[in-house]
Design an enzyme around this catalytic site. Structure first.
Site, PDB file in Angstrom:
ATOM      1  N   SER A 263       0.833  -1.204   0.000  1.00 35.91           N
ATOM      2  CA  SER A 263       0.000   0.000   0.000  1.00 35.91           C
ATOM      3  C   SER A 263       0.871   1.259   0.000  1.00 35.91           C
ATOM      4  O   SER A 263       1.581   1.513  -0.968  1.00 35.91           O
ATOM      5  CB  SER A 263      -0.960  -0.046   1.193  1.00 35.91           C
ATOM      6  OG  SER A 263      -1.975   0.910   1.046  1.00 35.91           O
ATOM      7  N   ASP A 478      -8.358  -4.722  -6.416  1.00 30.32           N
ATOM      8  CA  ASP A 478      -8.105  -3.508  -5.642  1.00 30.32           C
ATOM      9  C   ASP A 478      -8.389  -2.273  -6.483  1.00 30.32           C
ATOM     10  O   ASP A 478      -8.009  -2.209  -7.654  1.00 30.32           O
ATOM     11  CB  ASP A 478      -6.653  -3.499  -5.170  1.00 30.32           C
ATOM     12  CG  ASP A 478      -6.327  -2.311  -4.273  1.00 30.32           C
ATOM     13  OD1 ASP A 478      -7.247  -1.768  -3.642  1.00 30.32           O
ATOM     14  OD2 ASP A 478      -5.146  -1.935  -4.201  1.00 30.32           O
ATOM     15  N   CYS A 481      -5.208   1.064  -5.159  1.00 27.38           N
ATOM     16  CA  CYS A 481      -3.902   0.881  -5.813  1.00 27.38           C
ATOM     17  C   CYS A 481      -4.094  -0.174  -6.890  1.00 27.38           C
ATOM     18  O   CYS A 481      -3.553  -1.287  -6.806  1.00 27.38           O
ATOM     19  CB  CYS A 481      -2.839   0.454  -4.803  1.00 27.38           C
ATOM     20  SG  CYS A 481      -2.519   1.651  -3.492  1.00 27.38           S
ATOM     21  N   HIS A 566      -6.886  -5.694  -2.134  1.00 19.07           N
ATOM     22  CA  HIS A 566      -5.697  -4.925  -1.767  1.00 19.07           C
ATOM     23  C   HIS A 566      -4.672  -5.765  -0.997  1.00 19.07           C
ATOM     24  O   HIS A 566      -3.474  -5.613  -1.190  1.00 19.07           O
ATOM     25  CB  HIS A 566      -6.155  -3.732  -0.920  1.00 19.07           C
ATOM     26  CG  HIS A 566      -5.110  -2.721  -0.607  1.00 19.07           C
ATOM     27  ND1 HIS A 566      -4.628  -1.836  -1.532  1.00 19.07           N
ATOM     28  CD2 HIS A 566      -4.461  -2.430   0.552  1.00 19.07           C
ATOM     29  CE1 HIS A 566      -3.737  -1.035  -0.958  1.00 19.07           C
ATOM     30  NE2 HIS A 566      -3.618  -1.388   0.305  1.00 19.07           N
TER      31      HIS A 566
END
Length: 741
Positions: A263, A478, A481, A566
């Site tokens: 992340s 996700d 991102c 994610h």
């Protein structure tokens, strides 16, 4: 990790059923070892081995250490560090031959999120489960990364997770994520069970964030100082200094240090690794003393669903929201076009990023965040760029998984309850209560516009030029991102390396690290041409499953992981472990074959066209310690109305909804370990297969058929083919302006 929050204020209410205020002060901490750093007598090291059962591992022989490294004020000078830094760590040995295994450092993102998230919900040796009486314990994790590496989890920067500046008794508002000192219930109209009295890092209710880093560059320096002491205190796990050990288990693994992040780690990983290598160079040329510092033998940097560069990635938010491989149109086409305008329009996101970077280059090249005017420019750019995602959030989709609507139960917050148990706090020597994310750290990074400042792509290109492996790994569900942006980052990194080829050897820790390319094979292609030309190959995870697609040339790889949000190791643990270990091996990530990276490149189609089907939504659990992310508006309304009950850290609107595991569950707790053969995991119940099933990584002998057809992806591919040139032109203009400025 903590990019999105629900509103943090509530109307006042009164309720007669509410429990008394929670008081969970950590027991007095004790350590088996308290000493000063072998390299700096001003730095302290305090650690212990947690009681057996605290974090159940696959093998009882695996040693674990938890504790703190204390860095006194002004250690980071000329940075204005007028506060103590007490950084918490949790280390676990590899399952096999730890004295010969590589060392992997894991950092979660945020900014301000604890690396205990990774340890307990993603890739650590153990996971938290609920037992029949409602309490929590641990079982080993089948695909924990300790299968291949010694693992070091660090809570950084200061005030994150178990790390702190000065331990202070206070009250914690679990809805707002705010700390109130002294210990006084906040006047917010919350029920008592939403307020925890405990011990925390200091917090200034005036909004100051002076007791922690507020830029990635400062955090990098603090972490380098931490690692100097940790590697000196535990020389048996330092690949650069320990005695060479020959072991067939690790013949294909470089015994070096690997840095894996997630992340916001898309910023941490490149900047931290770049700083580590620069410090190595300063040792080599005598600028800093080599007899009181240690080289960090960096072999690989891995970034999982990372926010690497807003200039590149923000452009893909609207495209992914409207036209992704799941066929989910989270926003309308009109909203998509409006969001694109929020990126490209005059004085919008792209322009403001360029202005920020020009200001940083002119006034704050060290990245210390000391120039208020520059901070303001970059913070404003960050706020402007956030508008691009407003359309997505308005539709109620989970930013970490486009397949789900908010609130999301993934990953579960059971581990937060477990880590705040008094016996666990005592077992690991915690000085403060555990909190998953720090709003104060996040506010500090926002105040400098840290994410907008850039430079990470250049840092990753520099690492490749030193022969360090760089792996980008993105779950394809996700949003925040997303893999479209991650793929664009990989191509941008390669484009920085017009004159660099893949080295035949990786020797980043040597004093002559920059000469690795002197041994390149004859007439190799540069990354700039060879990486985009490499095709996508299937990631063969086992004999029956293809877990993703990878483009790989030399030391650079981009992996798209199918059917993952994610938190890739949580959603796809076996695939994540397999890719991780093949990166450490320097192997073909597609098959696991050991290859010569000086000439190796994957073959296959030029685009990843696999399409997915979204699964049914998982059932919701309203965790008090993760209220903003896991509880619904109905939960909030019920609580305001004085309804419901709290049991085992979970809020239920109806007392009759309280549920416990229906079958016997065996788990370890501090001082009460359990035999791994009794844990009920598949491999453990198979006579004769226990050790084999819990070690090793798969090497493919053939390629199974992917589970989904790619025939339906032509429209998506056409759309992305149109996006790429537009973004490339915009980036070229923006980067050109930046260079001229």
């Amino acid at each position: 990790m903590d990019f999105f929050k629900l509103p943090t204020t509530l109307a006042a209410f009164a309720a007669s059923f509410i429990l008394a205020a929670n008081a969970q002060y950590p027991p007095p901490a004790s350590y088996q070892n308290i000493l000063t750093s072998p390299l700096d007598s001003n730095i302290t090291v305090a650690y212990k081995q947690p009681d057996a059962g605290t974090c159940t591992t696959a093998f009882s022989t695996q040693k674990q250490y938890t504790g703190y490294i204390g860095i006194p004020p002004y250690t980071l000078a000329p940075i204005q560090q007028n506060y103590s830094i007490n950084t918490f760590f949790w280390f676990v040995e590899a399952r096999q031959v730890p004295e010969a295994a590589p060392l992997t450092i894991w950092l979660n993102g945020g900014p301000g999120s604890s690396s205990m998230v990774g340890l307990f919900t993603e890739n650590g040796p153990c996971e938290v489960v609920q037992v029949n009486d409602g309490s929590y314990g641990t079982q080993y994790r089948m695909w924990g990364w300790d299968r291949s590496s010694n693992m070091l989890y660090i809570d950084q920067p200061n005030q994150v997770g178990f790390s702190y500046d000065s331990a202070t008794n206070a009250s914690y508002d679990m809805l707002a994520g705010e700390i109130f000192e002294p210990s006084t219930a906040p006047d917010s109209g919350l029920p008592d069970f939403m307020c925890l009295n405990g011990t925390f890092a200091t917090a200034d209710t005036n909004g100051d964030t002076d007791a922690t880093a507020n830029t990635t560059e400062i955090a990098a320096q603090a972490t380098w100082h931490f690692l100097q002491t940790w590697l000196a205190a535990f020389p048996q796990y330092n690949p650069a200094t320990r005695t060479n050990v020959t072991s067939s288990t690790y013949t294909s693994l470089e015994a070096g240090v690997n840095l894996f992040t997630e992340s916001y780690g898309g910023k941490y990983g490149p900047v931290f690794a770049n700083y580590f290598m620069q410090q190595n160079e300063l040792r080599d040329n005598g600028s800093i003393p080599s007899n009181s510092t240690l080289a960090i033998k960096l072999e690989a940097v891995g970034i999982m669903n990372g926010l690497v560069d807003d200039l590149v990635q923000d452009a893909y938010f609207p495209y992914f929201a409207y036209n992704n491989t799941y066929g989910i149109q989270a926003i309308s086409q009109t909203s998509e076009l409006n969001a694109i305008q929020d990126y490209t329009g005059a004085d919008q996101c792209l322009d403001q990023i360029v202005n920020c970077r020009a200001a940083v280059n002119a006034t704050d090249p060290e990245g210390y965040g000391d120039v208020m005017a520059t901070n303001n420019i970059c913070e404003q750019a960050q706020m402007t760029c956030a508008n691009i995602s407003a359309f997505y959030y308005a539709e109620g989709f989970d930013p970490y998984d486009i397949r789900q609507q908010l609130p999301s139960p993934d990953p579960p917050a059971a581990y937060q309850e477990y880590l705040n148990n008094a016996s666990v706090l005592a077992a690991i020597g915690a000085k403060v209560n555990y909190t998953e994310s720090s709003t104060y750290v996040q506010a500090g990074f926002i105040s400098t516009g840290d994410t907008i400042r850039g430079g990470a792509i250049e840092d990753l290109a520099y690492l490749l030029s030193l022969g360090i492996r760089v792996a980008l790994i993105y779950g394809d569900a996700d949003y925040i991102c997303n893999w479209f942006g991650g793929e664009a980052v990989s191509l941008a990194i390669a484009a920085q390396l017009q004159n660099y080829t893949s080295p035949t050897t990786t020797n980043a820790a040597t004093s002559d690290s920059t000469s690795a390319f002197a041994t390149s094979c004859a007439n190799p292609a540069s990354y700039a041409t060879a990486f985009p030309a490499a095709g996508y190959a299937d990631i063969v995870v086992n004999a029956s499953y293809v877990g993703g697609a990878v483009r790989q040339y030399g030391n650079l790889s981009f992996s798209r992981i199918y059917d993952s949000g994610h938190f890739v190791p949580y959603f796809q643990p076996e695939t994540a472990f397999t890719v991780f270990t093949r990166v450490l091996q320097g192997a073909d990530i597609s098959t696991g074959d050991i290859v010569d990276l000086s000439t190796f490149g994957t073959t296959g189609p030029s685009n990843s066209t696999h399409t997915n089907s979204a699964p049914a939504a998982p059932s919701q659990t309203c965790w008090l310690r993760s209220f903003n992310a896991t509880c619904s508006n109905d939960d909030l309304d019920a609580m305001l109305a004085g309804k419901g009950v709290v049991a085992n850290g979970i809020y239920y609107q109806d007392e009759g909804s309280v549920s416990l595991p229906s079958s016997s569950v065996t788990a370890g707790v501090p001082g009460q370990p359990v035999s791994t053969s009794r844990l009920g995991s598949g491999a453990a119940s198979m006579p004769g297969s226990y050790s084999t099933e819990l070690t090793g990584v798969y090497t493919a002998t053939n390629t199974p058929t992917p589970s989904h057809s790619s025939a339906a992806s032509e429209a998506l591919l056409a759309s992305r083919m149109l996006v790429a040139p537009v973004v490339a032109v915009l980036l070229g203009v923006a980067i050109g302006v930046f260079i001229m400025l």
